[in-house]
Write a protein that holds these residues in place. Structure first.
Motif, PDB file in Angstrom:
ATOM      1  N   HIS A  56       0.844  -1.202   0.000  1.00  0.00           N
ATOM      2  CA  HIS A  56       0.000   0.000   0.000  1.00  0.00           C
ATOM      3  C   HIS A  56       0.880   1.253   0.000  1.00  0.00           C
ATOM      4  O   HIS A  56       2.089   1.186   0.234  1.00  0.00           O
ATOM      5  CB  HIS A  56      -0.912  -0.008   1.232  1.00  0.00           C
ATOM      6  N   PHE A  57       0.236   2.392  -0.250  1.00  0.00           N
ATOM      7  CA  PHE A  57       0.936   3.683  -0.273  1.00  0.00           C
ATOM      8  C   PHE A  57       0.777   4.451   1.039  1.00  0.00           C
ATOM      9  O   PHE A  57       1.082   5.646   1.090  1.00  0.00           O
ATOM     10  CB  PHE A  57       0.389   4.561  -1.410  1.00  0.00           C
ATOM     11  N   SER A  58       0.295   3.799   2.094  1.00  0.00           N
ATOM     12  CA  SER A  58      -0.078   4.551   3.295  1.00  0.00           C
ATOM     13  C   SER A  58       1.098   5.246   3.974  1.00  0.00           C
ATOM     14  O   SER A  58       0.900   6.202   4.718  1.00  0.00           O
ATOM     15  CB  SER A  58      -0.804   3.631   4.278  1.00  0.00           C
ATOM     16  N   PHE A  59       2.315   4.772   3.747  1.00  0.00           N
ATOM     17  CA  PHE A  59       3.491   5.460   4.275  1.00  0.00           C
ATOM     18  C   PHE A  59       4.253   6.191   3.174  1.00  0.00           C
ATOM     19  O   PHE A  59       5.379   6.629   3.368  1.00  0.00           O
ATOM     20  CB  PHE A  59       4.427   4.463   4.978  1.00  0.00           C
ATOM     21  N   GLY A  60       3.627   6.324   2.003  1.00  0.00           N
ATOM     22  CA  GLY A  60       4.276   6.993   0.890  1.00  0.00           C
ATOM     23  C   GLY A  60       5.180   6.037   0.126  1.00  0.00           C
ATOM     24  O   GLY A  60       5.140   4.815   0.297  1.00  0.00           O
ATOM     25  N   HIS A  61       6.034   6.631  -0.718  1.00  0.00           N
ATOM     26  CA  HIS A  61       6.943   5.848  -1.539  1.00  0.00           C
ATOM     27  C   HIS A  61       8.048   6.772  -2.021  1.00  0.00           C
ATOM     28  O   HIS A  61       7.867   7.983  -2.108  1.00  0.00           O
ATOM     29  CB  HIS A  61       6.195   5.236  -2.745  1.00  0.00           C
ATOM     30  N   GLY A  62       9.199   6.198  -2.338  1.00  0.00           N
ATOM     31  CA  GLY A  62      10.308   6.992  -2.855  1.00  0.00           C
ATOM     32  C   GLY A  62      11.118   7.631  -1.743  1.00  0.00           C
ATOM     33  O   GLY A  62      10.966   7.309  -0.564  1.00  0.00           O
ATOM     34  N   GLU A  63      11.969   8.590  -2.110  1.00  0.00           N
ATOM     35  CA  GLU A  63      12.896   9.128  -1.112  1.00  0.00           C
ATOM     36  C   GLU A  63      12.204  10.039  -0.096  1.00  0.00           C
ATOM     37  O   GLU A  63      12.784  10.365   0.938  1.00  0.00           O
ATOM     38  CB  GLU A  63      14.051   9.861  -1.793  1.00  0.00           C
ATOM     39  N   HIS A  64      10.968  10.446  -0.369  1.00  0.00           N
ATOM     40  CA  HIS A  64      10.230  11.272   0.597  1.00  0.00           C
ATOM     41  C   HIS A  64       9.211  10.449   1.394  1.00  0.00           C
ATOM     42  O   HIS A  64       8.341  11.015   2.056  1.00  0.00           O
ATOM     43  CB  HIS A  64       9.516  12.429  -0.112  1.00  0.00           C
ATOM     44  N   ARG A  65       9.293   9.130   1.343  1.00  0.00           N
ATOM     45  CA  ARG A  65       8.367   8.312   2.109  1.00  0.00           C
ATOM     46  C   ARG A  65       8.662   8.449   3.595  1.00  0.00           C
ATOM     47  O   ARG A  65       9.729   8.926   4.001  1.00  0.00           O
ATOM     48  CB  ARG A  65       8.449   6.849   1.678  1.00  0.00           C
ATOM     49  N   CYS A  66       7.732   8.030   4.424  1.00  0.00           N
ATOM     50  CA  CYS A  66       7.922   8.050   5.875  1.00  0.00           C
ATOM     51  C   CYS A  66       9.135   7.189   6.227  1.00  0.00           C
ATOM     52  O   CYS A  66       9.213   6.028   5.800  1.00  0.00           O
ATOM     53  CB  CYS A  66       6.661   7.496   6.536  1.00  0.00           C
ATOM     54  N   PRO A  67      10.124   7.718   6.982  1.00  0.00           N
ATOM     55  CA  PRO A  67      11.310   6.920   7.317  1.00  0.00           C
ATOM     56  C   PRO A  67      10.919   5.615   8.023  1.00  0.00           C
ATOM     57  O   PRO A  67       9.983   5.585   8.821  1.00  0.00           O
ATOM     58  CB  PRO A  67      12.102   7.836   8.253  1.00  0.00           C
ATOM     59  N   PHE A  68      11.651   4.554   7.736  1.00  0.00           N
ATOM     60  CA  PHE A  68      11.288   3.252   8.287  1.00  0.00           C
ATOM     61  C   PHE A  68      11.231   3.243   9.820  1.00  0.00           C
ATOM     62  O   PHE A  68      10.289   2.692  10.399  1.00  0.00           O
ATOM     63  CB  PHE A  68      12.253   2.176   7.779  1.00  0.00           C
ATOM     64  N   PRO A  69      12.194   3.871  10.533  1.00  0.00           N
ATOM     65  CA  PRO A  69      12.080   3.894  12.001  1.00  0.00           C
ATOM     66  C   PRO A  69      10.798   4.589  12.475  1.00  0.00           C
ATOM     67  O   PRO A  69      10.208   4.195  13.488  1.00  0.00           O
ATOM     68  CB  PRO A  69      13.327   4.654  12.461  1.00  0.00           C
ATOM     69  N   ALA A  70      10.354   5.625  11.738  1.00  0.00           N
ATOM     70  CA  ALA A  70       9.109   6.309  12.111  1.00  0.00           C
ATOM     71  C   ALA A  70       7.910   5.398  11.910  1.00  0.00           C
ATOM     72  O   ALA A  70       6.957   5.407  12.711  1.00  0.00           O
ATOM     73  CB  ALA A  70       8.949   7.588  11.290  1.00  0.00           C
TER      74      ALA A  70
END
Length: 403
Positions: free
Chosen positions: A334-348
């Motif tokens: 899903h796209f719920s955390f975004g995608h690409g270099e501006h996506r939500c950081p994995f630790p977040a």
């Protein structure tokens, strides 16, 4: 770029029937929809899964640099969406290229250093305190009295805020995110609070996120760190609160999850994942700006046009969801955390998941025989095209003593 059939991005249907609205938009306009923001400001809403993947995966053509916008001359100083679509904001949201990668690294490192056991302990303690305040009554609103209060308290503790600052931060954040007349005041309160915390931590560092960001040697200014903390707080609080509320609503209204409400926890992650596909808290995000004239989804995009990321629309794109079945397994595409270099950081993402899952599990552990106190169809959502969350979640249960 204004088109005569542009769709106003607002109104009650985003509250009452967004899935149907996105289907109609896709039927009438295709994967890229002309829309109007407050004050009839034109933009494009990207609803296609492939098109959204293309936009978020090409940061050069579809830039995060809001200076590119071709509508600035038409934007008034008191435009209520300025906290979300700002100009010259020195935050990670509007930084591009190598400087963005450095900032993303600083934020990820500061969040990743948080002890996961300590994080869960904070989440359980605050969740238990909130349940203690309502468990003897036999009824509660799990949005206002619980979900809306939990994430920010945990995040504030991770950042280094004293616990008593939590309620004021909740109010300011909600005012800012709702994009109405209190939006700019909420943004100002948040900025002042973050600035004070940074000043305190420069004098007296501690084991917290702010101190770790200040210790980074990449040379970011206090203003840049303040802006990044505001972005992190806003992105971490409201969507996580809505993730809790939307997941509890699903578990209370869908027979597939009934067993979990009576002593079982095994389907909490399934319910949470289904919400990210079907009822994601972050529905639409602003935005990207076209660096030059281009084509996307059969549309001619002009240089400087604003593109809004239709995360929920893309999640339900029939091109990738051919059978329209609910996704409760391990599918995380899903796209719920975004995608690409501006996506939500994995630790977040991990922090949000720990807070949300802990919040849901504490409710199920502490409140036996919990049930909806109103008909499921009477539950209402906030009137926002950006974030999808319940206005309230009234429940009843057998009263139990506080811990």
């Amino acid at each position: 770029m204004t088109t005569p059939d542009a769709v106003p991005l607002g109104g009650p249907r985003f509250q009452t029937e967004p899935a149907r609205l996105y289907r109609e938009m896709r039927r009438d306009h295709g994967a890229v929809v002309p829309v109007l923001l407050d004050g009839d400001v034109p933009a494009w809403l990207v609803l296609g899964y492939r098109e959204l993947h293309q936009v978020t995966g090409d940061p050069v053509l579809f830039s995060r640099d809001s200076d590119l916008w071709n509508q600035w001359e038409h934007i008034p100083a008191d435009w209520p969406l300025l906290p979300m679509i700002g100009r010259k904001q020195p935050s990670i949201l509007y930084t591009v290229g190598e400087r963005h990668r450095q900032r993303a690294g600083m934020i990820s490192d500061a969040l990743e250093a948080a002890d996961p056991f300590e994080l869960r302990r904070h989440a359980e303690r605050f969740a238990d305190e909130l349940i203690d305040a309502l468990c003897t009554a036999g009824e509660a609103d799990l949005v206002a009295q619980y979900a809306m209060l939990l994430p920010v308290r945990v995040l504030a503790r991770l950042y280094g805020f004293p616990d008593e600052d939590g309620p004021g931060l909740v109010t300011a954040l909600n005012d800012m995110i709702d994009g109405r007349e209190r939006a700019l005041a909420g943004q100002a309160h948040l900025a002042t609070s973050m600035g004070q915390l940074i000043a305190d931590r420069k004098k007296e560092p501690a084991h917290d996120v702010v101190s770790r960001m200040l210790a980074d040697d990449s040379g970011f200014s206090d203003e840049e760190i303040t802006q990044d903390l505001m972005v992190m707080m806003a992105a971490g609080h409201q969507p996580t609160a809505d993730w809790i509320g939307n997941s509890l609503r699903l578990m209370l209204t869908d027979d597939r999850f009934a067993a979990s409400l009576f002593g079982g926890r095994h389907s909490v992650p399934e319910a949470m994942n289904e919400v990210l596909w079907e009822d994601t808290p972050t529905q639409n995000v602003a935005g990207r700006w076209a660096a030059r004239d281009t084509h996307l989804g059969g549309r001619r995009i002009q240089a400087g046009d604003l593109l809004l990321l239709g995360l929920q629309g893309a999640n339900s794109d029939p091109q990738v969801r051919t059978d329209a079945s609910a996704l409760t397994g391990g599918n995380n595409a899903h796209f719920s955390f975004g995608h690409g270099e501006h996506r939500c950081p994995f630790p977040a993402q991990e922090i949000a998941e720990v807070i949300a899952r802990t919040g849901i599990e504490v409710v199920l552990d502490r409140l036996p025989d919990i049930d909806l106190a109103v008909p499921a169809e009477s539950l209402t959502r906030r009137p926002s095209p950006w974030l999808r969350g319940l206005t309230e979640l009234p429940v009843r249960f057998t009263p139990v003593p506080a811990l």
